[in-house]
Motif scaffolding. Structure first.
Motif, PDB file in Angstrom:
ATOM      1  N   THR A 159      41.849  36.446  36.895  1.00 50.10           N
ATOM      2  CA  THR A 159      40.319  36.344  37.077  1.00 50.10           C
ATOM      3  C   THR A 159      39.541  37.678  37.563  1.00 50.10           C
ATOM      4  N   LEU A 160      40.332  38.136  38.774  1.00 48.11           N
ATOM      5  CA  LEU A 160      39.854  39.317  39.150  1.00 48.11           C
ATOM      6  C   LEU A 160      39.742  40.491  38.561  1.00 48.11           C
ATOM      7  N   VAL A 161      40.888  40.743  37.876  1.00 46.89           N
ATOM      8  CA  VAL A 161      41.025  42.186  37.245  1.00 46.89           C
ATOM      9  C   VAL A 161      41.818  41.644  35.722  1.00 46.89           C
ATOM     10  N   PRO A 162      41.076  41.695  34.691  1.00 45.49           N
ATOM     11  CA  PRO A 162      41.694  41.495  33.330  1.00 45.49           C
ATOM     12  C   PRO A 162      42.892  42.496  33.148  1.00 45.49           C
ATOM     13  N   GLN A 182      47.685  46.853  50.118  1.00 44.68           N
ATOM     14  CA  GLN A 182      46.357  47.119  50.589  1.00 44.68           C
ATOM     15  C   GLN A 182      46.131  46.251  51.959  1.00 44.68           C
ATOM     16  N   VAL A 227      46.040  43.708  58.430  1.00 41.33           N
ATOM     17  CA  VAL A 227      46.610  42.158  58.417  1.00 41.33           C
ATOM     18  C   VAL A 227      48.039  42.354  59.184  1.00 41.33           C
ATOM     19  N   HIS A 252      36.244  31.749  37.143  1.00 41.81           N
ATOM     20  CA  HIS A 252      35.432  32.757  37.697  1.00 41.81           C
ATOM     21  C   HIS A 252      34.074  32.189  38.512  1.00 41.81           C
ATOM     22  N   ILE A 271      35.794  31.951  42.022  1.00 40.78           N
ATOM     23  CA  ILE A 271      36.101  33.403  42.574  1.00 40.78           C
ATOM     24  C   ILE A 271      34.814  33.952  43.040  1.00 40.78           C
ATOM     25  N   ASN A 272      33.665  33.703  42.273  1.00 39.25           N
ATOM     26  CA  ASN A 272      32.253  34.020  42.832  1.00 39.25           C
ATOM     27  C   ASN A 272      31.573  33.472  44.093  1.00 39.25           C
ATOM     28  N   ARG A 295      34.069  34.767  46.902  1.00 41.66           N
ATOM     29  CA  ARG A 295      33.702  36.170  47.535  1.00 41.66           C
ATOM     30  C   ARG A 295      32.595  36.148  48.299  1.00 41.66           C
ATOM     31  N   TYR A 306      39.433  37.132  48.806  1.00 37.24           N
ATOM     32  CA  TYR A 306      38.818  38.048  47.558  1.00 37.24           C
ATOM     33  C   TYR A 306      39.352  39.705  47.455  1.00 37.24           C
ATOM     34  N   ARG A 353      41.697  41.158  45.191  1.00 40.24           N
ATOM     35  CA  ARG A 353      41.295  41.925  44.254  1.00 40.24           C
ATOM     36  C   ARG A 353      41.842  43.506  44.312  1.00 40.24           C
ATOM     37  N   SER A 354      42.403  43.985  45.562  1.00 38.19           N
ATOM     38  CA  SER A 354      42.708  45.250  45.736  1.00 38.19           C
ATOM     39  C   SER A 354      44.384  45.158  45.201  1.00 38.19           C
ATOM     40  N   VAL A 410      43.773  45.409  41.321  1.00 39.77           N
ATOM     41  CA  VAL A 410      43.245  46.730  40.970  1.00 39.77           C
ATOM     42  C   VAL A 410      44.590  47.624  40.954  1.00 39.77           C
ATOM     43  N   ASP A 411      45.535  47.457  42.040  1.00 39.31           N
ATOM     44  CA  ASP A 411      46.645  48.434  42.008  1.00 39.31           C
ATOM     45  C   ASP A 411      47.429  48.244  40.723  1.00 39.31           C
TER      46      ASP A 411
END
Lengths: 186, 523
Positions: free
Chosen positions: A58-61, A86, A92, A128, A131-132, A135, A151, A155-156, A159-160
């Motif tokens: 959902t965050l990054v297709p 990350q 953390v 979606h 998550i919105n 966030r 989030y 998300r990081s 993205v990674d």
């Protein structure tokens, strides 16, 4: 030394690989390969993995097939000083496995409460929207690490695995140009 | 286990520790350097934002608190070479006003020295490790000095696009002074502008300690021991002299390294923690802390970042992670009505995919995927660092949590005051004015609920005497003559420009003083 020669530092595989356990042996695979080969998870449960797959996608297709769950599972199973997450940079406090369990538990807990189903069982549109809201810290009754932080961290990770690998750069049309490419070494 | 006594033990191998190790080893002293991180070869410096995270801390021993916690892990280090292994190598100087804040504005502190005391060491560092830049252009804002040994780094479109907007706002951008080689320098390669600097530069174009001072120290027979966690400074029975340090080695075994002189160069958070954990019956508040100033006046820069997105391909991935341009045009501490403190601008850094994603943290799903494609061609950034005034409530203090060796961890407590918040907001306004005057298709402030921070200073500040400080201007503690502090921990104010050039320079000043007066210090 000219540019080409200096870039000859580049060696080995084109994509960073990690040590995944297959049978009794450690095998060097990318997270995508680990997912494709259905490498057993070390730390996450099947339910947690399903949640992470769904949240990542959902965050990054593309995050699911890029192996976000295998990546995170491997990373939270090694000593924190070796981890590439990350979460480390976001201060953390280890052990990271506890933090990921708390994040995934918070997501499914809130999803169950609001929708009567775990996050992975929601429709894409519901995922979606969830998550919105997460966030923006707008999920009522949320229990766990703050939603906006969850989030940011997940998300990081997504993205990674989708964009920060050499194949991710290629997909965006950016020359990777490494001095030393990610290899089996780390 | 006891080790053979040495002349000096240096705790920390980053920008300041490496300088002390080099100067003292070359002066013929037997030097041991201890660092908590692994000693990685240059070939381990992999070009990847993912893999580069291994150069940074993972958890304790410093926990965070306050309204505006410091970005500790992002700025800290877990490697021999310290944070200077992954720094941006931007080499602006502090300006004369930074040394005289109390005198000029009745705020903060004066340093016990002036710009003119540090300036010769800026020049020396430039000659020793290489600086690229245009010294003459900098003289618009600072006293004259020697030219830099190398011309400025190359300019790329992602930097050049800011010139129009800056000019429209009366801001003069000049080439960034950089600790990266624009030409070959002393056998080290020139930069190839791949933009992976912050994950470690394996070709030696960036002046990290491994290829500069620490390398020289090793050549002069200094011994570097990685994975060595120093827990305490040890003192004699009378409490008048440091006798060495206690540390735990890679096998987690307790070791004692005796030395005639101890230099703590383990950064602004860990240095105070070590002093506080070294308490004895003669020093119940911790070492060098009878005035209870150890761990106090922690300062960090706040960051106001402005993003701009262009339609044309400005090759955001090219260049260096250090910016291409800089300006001190808003450095005067009263530049903005209603705010106080210096601001330092830089523009045009190289960006990688993690930056693209972070530049629009609100986007996810298909919207993020579409944005990533645009960012990969047209994204650029203007950064404005702002000054944080010294506040005694911003501090490092011991807490009840213990580390793996049974010693108290510490909490770094930090909150920005109203001046800092006002300055941060003013810098966003300034950044947006500049961005809107460029040809960017879109621009937006990188502003969220968290005030981003960079660079850490204070914790063992220098001053005129023990009534106002922990050390003298060289870093020698007022209370124990053979215990020295190095790095940004001794800075009484922080200016607004990147501190590492000043860290190198003040460390060089301190190290040369120690070497010159070795007999009286070491006993």
């Amino acid at each position: 030394m000219n540019d080409i020669e200096r870039r000859a530092f580049v060696k080995g595989a084109a994509i960073g690989t990690l040590a995944f356990t297959v049978g009794a042996a450690d095998v060097m695979l990318t997270p995508r390969q680990a997912r494709a080969q259905n490498v057993p998870l070390r730390t996450l449960t099947a339910d947690q993995a399903a949640t992470l797959d769904a949240v990542g996608e959902t965050l990054v297709p593309g995050a699911k097939d890029a192996g976000i769950t295998n990546f995170v599972d491997q990373q939270i199973s090694i000593p924190p000083e070796q981890a590439l997450l990350q979460a480390r940079i976001l201060n953390v406090r280890p052990p990271f496995a506890n933090f990921y369990r708390a994040m995934l538990g918070a997501i499914d807990g809130a999803s169950n409460k609001a929708k009567g189903h775990k996050f992975a069982e929601l429709s894409p549109a519901e995922q979606h929207d969830f998550i919105n809201l997460m966030r923006q810290n707008k999920i009522e009754g949320w229990q766990g690490p703050p939603g906006p932080f969850v989030y940011t961290v997940l998300r990081s990770d997504a993205v990674d695995v989708v964009y920060s690998t050499m194949e991710g750069y290629a997909a965006l049309g950016i020359p990777y140009m490494p001095h030393i490419a990610p290899t089996k070494k780390w | 286990m006891a080790n053979e006594k040495v002349d000096v033990v240096v705790v920390g191998s980053g920008a300041s520790g490496s300088v002390y190790a080099s100067v003292l080893a070359k002066a013929g002293k037997k030097v041991v350097v201890l660092d908590n991180g692994p000693d990685r070869p240059l070939t381990d410096l992999i070009s990847s934002d993912i893999w580069g995270r291994r150069l940074k801390p993972a958890g304790g021993p410093i926990l965070l608190g306050g309204k505006n916690p410091f970005a500790y892990a992002n700025q800290g280090a877990y490697a021999v070479g310290g944070a200077a292994l992954h720094y941006f190598a931007q080499f602006p100087r502090y300006l004369p006003t930074d040394f005289k804040m109390k005198s000029e504005h009745n705020r903060g502190h004066d340093w016990p020295i002036g710009y003119e005391d540090v300036a010769p060491f800026y020049d020396k560092v430039a000659e020793q490790i290489g600086v690229s830049g245009d010294a003459k252009a900098e003289e618009k804002w600072r006293p004259p000095g020697k030219p830099y040994p190398m011309p400025p780094l190359k300019i790329f479109p992602a930097g050049k696009v800011w010139l129009k907007g800056a000019d429209a706002n009366g801001i003069h951008l000049i080439p960034m002074a950089s600790g990266m080689n624009s030409t070959t320098f002393k056998g080290r390669a020139a930069c190839i502008y791949d933009g992976w600097c912050a994950d470690g530069c394996p070709i030696g174009a960036l002046a990290n300690p491994l290829v500069t001072y620490l390398g020289e120290a090793r050549k002069a027979q200094a011994e570097v021991r990685g994975l060595s966690n120093v827990t305490r400074v040890l003192t004699n029975q009378a409490g008048t002299r440091a006798t060495g340090v206690e540390y735990y080695d890679a096998q987690k075994q307790r070791q004692v390294q005796e030395a005639s002189v101890v230099v703590l160069a383990a950064w602004s958070a860990q240095n105070p923690r070590i002093l506080l954990n070294s308490a004895t019956d003669k020093h119940p508040n911790g070492l060098a802390n009878s005035n209870k100033l150890v761990g106090k006046f922690m300062m960090t820069h706040h960051i106001a970042g402005t993003w701009a997105l262009f339609d044309e391909d400005i090759t955001p991935h090219m260049g260096t992670v250090g910016a291409q341009f800089m300006s001190y045009d808003r450095y005067a501490k009263t530049s903005y009505p209603g705010a106080f403190g210096s601001s330092f601008m830089s523009a045009g850094t190289s960006h990688k995919t993690t930056d693209y994603a972070q530049s629009r943290g609100d986007l996810f799903g298909p919207a993020l995927a579409a944005y990533m494609k645009r960012a990969a061609r047209g994204l650029t950034h203007l950064t404005i660092f702002g000054e944080d005034l010294p506040n005694i409530e911003n501090r490092v203090e011991l807490i009840s949590d213990k580390d793996e060796y049974g010693l108290p961890m510490a909490r770094l407590i930090h909150s920005f005051d109203n001046d800092a918040v006002a300055l941060w907001n003013a810098n966003f306004d300034q950044g947006m004015k500049i961005a809107k005057a460029t040809d960017a298709k879109e621009c937006w402030p990188g502003k969220g609920p968290v005030m981003p921070t960079a660079h850490l200073h204070g914790g063992a500040i220098m001053g005129t005497d023990s009534s106002n400080s922990v050390t003298n201007s060289y870093g020698q503690t007022h209370e124990i003559g053979n215990l020295w502090m190095a790095g940004p921990c001794i800075f009484p104010t922080e200016g607004a420009s990147n501190p590492t050039y000043t860290i190198f320079s003040t460390a060089l000043r301190g190290a040369e003083q120690l070497a010159a007066h070795w007999g009286s210090v070491a006993g």
